[in-house]
Write an enzyme that holds these catalytic residues in place. Structure first.
Site, PDB file in Angstrom:
ATOM      1  N   GLU A 128      -7.754   7.856 -30.935  1.00 23.60           N
ATOM      2  CA  GLU A 128      -8.621   7.034 -31.767  1.00 23.60           C
ATOM      3  C   GLU A 128      -7.949   5.713 -32.138  1.00 23.60           C
ATOM      4  OE1 GLU A 128     -11.623   7.569 -31.552  1.00 23.60           O
ATOM      5  OE2 GLU A 128     -12.362   8.582 -33.344  1.00 23.60           O
ATOM      6  N   THR A 180     -16.166  -0.453 -32.398  1.00 24.47           N
ATOM      7  CA  THR A 180     -15.662   0.022 -33.686  1.00 24.47           C
ATOM      8  C   THR A 180     -14.720  -0.989 -34.317  1.00 24.47           C
ATOM      9  OG1 THR A 180     -15.853   2.317 -32.940  1.00 24.47           O
ATOM     10  CG2 THR A 180     -14.447   1.898 -34.847  1.00 24.47           C
TER      11      THR A 180
END
Length: 314
Positions: A128, A180
């Site tokens: 991530e 993101t």
């Protein structure tokens, strides 16, 4: 076991008011990943989709997780992985988390389940960080554990599985991309105390609603006064979708992760299908290609699947 095939689910993070601390797993969409254990410390990646993601392990979300797993396991083994992504990158449905969590769980299965749940989450967060620049676990934990999860803390790791009400989830994915990292950059760095207090009340109410299976409390608590007002400007049609879906009977919803997908929770499949129709009508009128899922909450997380092996070069 020297090879395994797994299904890694998509996820909805934040759940409106729980930025970076709440998430749930979906039964649809999901990725398929096939792993094979190697006797040399290397990572070989094959893609079986059209997204053209990097096959260099250093630049691939699953690749960096597998490299970390090799190091953690002593450095004398390796992995070959074939990835079929069905969760589009940049969709807001946990595409990077599915790759990262799937890699951590797949490696762990081939290593005899030597890593704890906390260690799996920590491994997956490495992926991530590559994807978004931040080690967040709100997609990772429901992807691994299934259901709805609360991340009370990541330093130290403290994951709280929550009760999962019997709800339907409708998701519309407008075919635009919201990265993101970009969606984080536009967020305010300071918030008013009155907004923070209201947000805390909504988070506490949502968690209590899940634990008590109180649908009315869940509905009242699906409100975000900090993140959503900023991020929603990146998503055409957002306000209209949210208003009309609630008027049609949805409990509520909002941006899935960093967007552009929008999710809505409903008590019945009939309402969920009505919500899907509203989403389709709005985006058809706007002229944006879109895909709509009507699904439920996945209580299993990453799981082994049976089927024919099709590992490249196997």
């Amino acid at each position: 076991m020297n090879q395994v095939k797994i299904k890694s689910p998509g996820t909805v993070a934040n759940l409106v008011c729980g930025f970076d601390i709440l998430g749930l797993a979906l039964n649809d969409p999901y990725d398929i990943m096939e792993f094979r254990l190697l006797d040399e410390p290397q990572v070989i990646i094959h893609n079986r989709d059209h997204f053209e993601l990097p096959t260099d392990p250093e630049q691939n979300v699953a690749g960096v997780v597998l490299q970390a797993a090799i190091e953690k396991a002593g450095g004398n083994i390796g992995f070959e992985v074939t990835i079929e992504k069905r969760i589009k990158p940049g969709s807001g449905l946990g595409s990077s988390a599915a790759s990262a969590a799937g890699a951590a769980v797949g490696a762990n299965l081939l290593l005899g389940n030597r890593f704890s749940t906390d260690e799996l989450v920590q491994l997956a967060m490495i992926g991530e960080k590559l994807a978004s620049g931040v080690k967040h676990a709100d997609n990772i934990t429901p992807c691994i554990l299934g259901g709805i999860t609360l991340i009370r803390s990541i330093y130290p790791m403290d994951i709280v599985p929550l009760a999962t009400p019997d709800l339907f989830v409708t998701v519309v994915h407008p075919q635009i991309e919201v990265r993101t990292a970009d969606a984080r950059q536009i967020l305010k760095q300071k918030v008013l105390l009155k907004d923070a207090i209201k947000q805390w009340g909504n988070i506490a109410g949502l968690v209590a609603g899940f634990m008590r299976n109180d649908k009315a409390l869940i509905s009242r608590s699906l409100e975000d006064v900090i993140i959503e007002p900023v991020r929603s400007i990146l998503i055409p049609g957002f306000d209209e979708v949210k208003q009309q879906c609630r008027e049609a009977g949805a409990l509520g919803g909002g941006i899935s992760g960093s967007g552009p997908s929008i999710f809505m929770l409903s008590e019945t499949e009939a309402i969920a299908q009505d919500v899907a129709g509203i989403m389709k009508a709005i985006y058809s009128r706007i002229g944006i290609d879109h895909y709509v899922y009507v699904t439920t909450i996945n209580n299993r997380g990453v799981e082994v699947v049976e089927g024919e092996w099709s590992m490249v070069n196997s």
